[in-house]
Scaffold this motif. Structure first.
Motif, short mmCIF file in Angstrom:
data_model
loop_
_atom_site.label_atom_id
_atom_site.label_comp_id
_atom_site.label_asym_id
_atom_site.label_seq_id
_atom_site.Cartn_x
_atom_site.Cartn_y
_atom_site.Cartn_z
N PHE A 1 0.83 -1.20 0.00
CA PHE A 1 0.00 0.00 0.00
C PHE A 1 0.87 1.25 0.00
CE2 PHE A 1 -2.63 3.24 2.16
CZ PHE A 1 -3.72 3.26 1.30
N GLN A 2 1.90 1.26 0.85
CA GLN A 2 2.80 2.41 0.91
C GLN A 2 3.58 2.58 -0.39
OE1 GLN A 2 5.01 1.67 4.52
NE2 GLN A 2 3.25 2.16 5.81
N LYS A 3 3.89 1.48 -1.03
CA LYS A 3 4.58 1.54 -2.33
C LYS A 3 3.64 2.12 -3.39
CE LYS A 3 7.12 -1.29 -5.63
NZ LYS A 3 7.54 -2.65 -5.97
N ILE A 4 2.38 1.70 -3.40
CA ILE A 4 1.39 2.23 -4.35
C ILE A 4 1.28 3.75 -4.21
CG2 ILE A 4 -1.08 2.32 -4.92
CD1 ILE A 4 -1.18 -0.66 -4.05
N LEU A 5 1.30 4.23 -2.95
CA LEU A 5 1.17 5.67 -2.69
C LEU A 5 2.52 6.39 -2.74
CD1 LEU A 5 -1.49 5.74 0.16
CD2 LEU A 5 -1.81 5.81 -2.32
N MET B 1 0.20 12.44 -3.53
CA MET B 1 1.17 12.30 -4.63
C MET B 1 1.11 13.51 -5.58
SD MET B 1 0.74 8.21 -5.35
CE MET B 1 1.69 8.29 -6.83
N ASN B 2 1.01 14.70 -5.01
CA ASN B 2 0.94 15.96 -5.76
C ASN B 2 -0.29 16.08 -6.65
OD1 ASN B 2 3.05 17.27 -4.57
ND2 ASN B 2 4.50 16.91 -6.23
N GLY C 1 -17.65 10.67 7.95
CA GLY C 1 -18.00 10.85 6.55
C GLY C 1 -17.45 9.70 5.72
N ARG C 2 -18.15 9.41 4.65
CA ARG C 2 -17.75 8.29 3.77
C ARG C 2 -17.89 8.75 2.32
NH1 ARG C 2 -19.51 3.21 5.84
NH2 ARG C 2 -17.44 2.36 5.59
N LYS C 3 -16.91 8.34 1.51
CA LYS C 3 -16.95 8.71 0.09
C LYS C 3 -16.29 7.61 -0.73
CE LYS C 3 -17.66 11.56 -3.32
NZ LYS C 3 -18.99 11.91 -3.72
N ASN C 4 -16.90 7.29 -1.86
CA ASN C 4 -16.28 6.37 -2.81
C ASN C 4 -15.33 7.18 -3.68
OD1 ASN C 4 -17.65 3.98 -2.06
ND2 ASN C 4 -19.47 4.72 -3.10
N VAL C 5 -14.09 6.75 -3.73
CA VAL C 5 -13.06 7.40 -4.54
C VAL C 5 -12.39 6.32 -5.38
CG1 VAL C 5 -12.71 9.23 -2.81
CG2 VAL C 5 -11.27 7.20 -2.75
N PHE D 1 -6.25 9.91 -8.62
CA PHE D 1 -4.93 10.45 -8.30
C PHE D 1 -3.86 9.94 -9.27
CE2 PHE D 1 -7.57 10.53 -4.57
CZ PHE D 1 -7.40 11.84 -4.15
N ARG D 2 -4.33 9.53 -10.44
CA ARG D 2 -3.44 9.03 -11.50
C ARG D 2 -2.61 7.83 -11.05
NH1 ARG D 2 -1.64 14.87 -13.85
NH2 ARG D 2 -3.70 15.44 -14.60
N ILE D 3 -3.23 6.99 -10.24
CA ILE D 3 -2.58 5.76 -9.78
C ILE D 3 -3.21 4.60 -10.53
CG2 ILE D 3 -2.18 4.21 -7.82
CD1 ILE D 3 -2.44 6.69 -6.00
N THR D 4 -2.39 3.81 -11.17
CA THR D 4 -2.87 2.60 -11.83
C THR D 4 -2.96 1.50 -10.78
OG1 THR D 4 -1.76 3.25 -13.86
CG2 THR D 4 -2.40 0.92 -13.65
N PRO D 5 -4.14 0.93 -10.57
CA PRO D 5 -4.26 -0.15 -9.58
C PRO D 5 -3.29 -1.27 -9.89
CG PRO D 5 -6.42 0.56 -10.32
CD PRO D 5 -5.42 1.22 -11.22
N PRO D 6 -2.58 -1.73 -8.89
CA PRO D 6 -1.54 -2.75 -9.13
C PRO D 6 -2.09 -4.13 -9.43
CG PRO D 6 -1.72 -2.25 -6.80
CD PRO D 6 -2.65 -1.31 -7.50
N LYS D 7 -1.21 -4.91 -10.03
CA LYS D 7 -1.48 -6.33 -10.31
C LYS D 7 -0.33 -7.11 -9.70
CE LYS D 7 -3.78 -5.26 -14.62
NZ LYS D 7 -3.78 -5.41 -16.07
#
Length: 182
Positions: free
Chosen positions: A91-95, A126-127, A145-149, A154-160
């Protein structure tokens, strides 16, 4: 009848007063203890995950939402815990925690609706800055509060992982819980 010595009586009263003062301070601290968290829930094609950051607090005690100064929260990305070391590290690597060690959440606007509250919240990660309208409600002296994001917000490609056999979904559920006094 035994006579009371003046030194003993004064010492006893002083000790009792110190103990009462200590109990008062402890009760005050526990009553005002902040139980803030930012929780990010996500899923993969094989299971789900939850990463939580509880290591932040308001500099002035509880968060206030009705003053001119709305909450501004700075989160250390390395303070997120996903329940196991491997998941937390991923998770920290993704961010990109090394390059972007902080994530911020800034309340731009906050207003009462008929039933709850509505906030415009700016999330910087991530700027990349994204604004969300988030509905909040009060539960146990906490503003929640709750929100779907999405990662892609944030221009992050979900990892595989494992050659694409394990795929993280783009959708995330962001949950904010901030100690407050209304």
């Amino acid at each position: 009848m035994a006579e009371e010595t003046p030194g003993f009586s004064l010492l006893f009263k002083t000790s009792v007063m110190k103990l009462l003062n200590l109990l008062f301070v402890l009760c005050f601290l526990f009553a005002n203890a902040q139980e803030n968290f930012v929780k990010i829930n996500g899923s993969k094609n094989v299971n789900s995950f939850q990463c939580i950051n509880k290591k932040f607090k308001s500099e002035i005690g509880l968060y206030h939402f009705f003053d001119k100064k709305l909450p501004y929260i700075i989160l250390n990305v390395k303070d997120f815990d996903c329940g196991n070391k491997m998941m937390t590290k991923d998770f920290q690597k993704i961010l990109n925690a090394e390059k972007y060690p902080e994530m911020t959440i800034r309340f731009i606007n906050f207003s009462k609706t008929q039933k709850n509250f509505l906030a415009v919240v700016e999330v910087k990660m991530m700027n990349q800055i994204k604004r969300y309208n988030i509905e909040f409600w009060i539960e146990d002296s906490k503003m929640i509060g709750r929100k779907n994001v999405k990662f892609s917000d944030f221009r992050i490609t979900p990892p595989k992982k494992m050659g694409g056999m394990i795929v993280v979904r783009d959708d995330l559920d962001l949950l904010l819980s901030l100690s407050t006094k209304i």
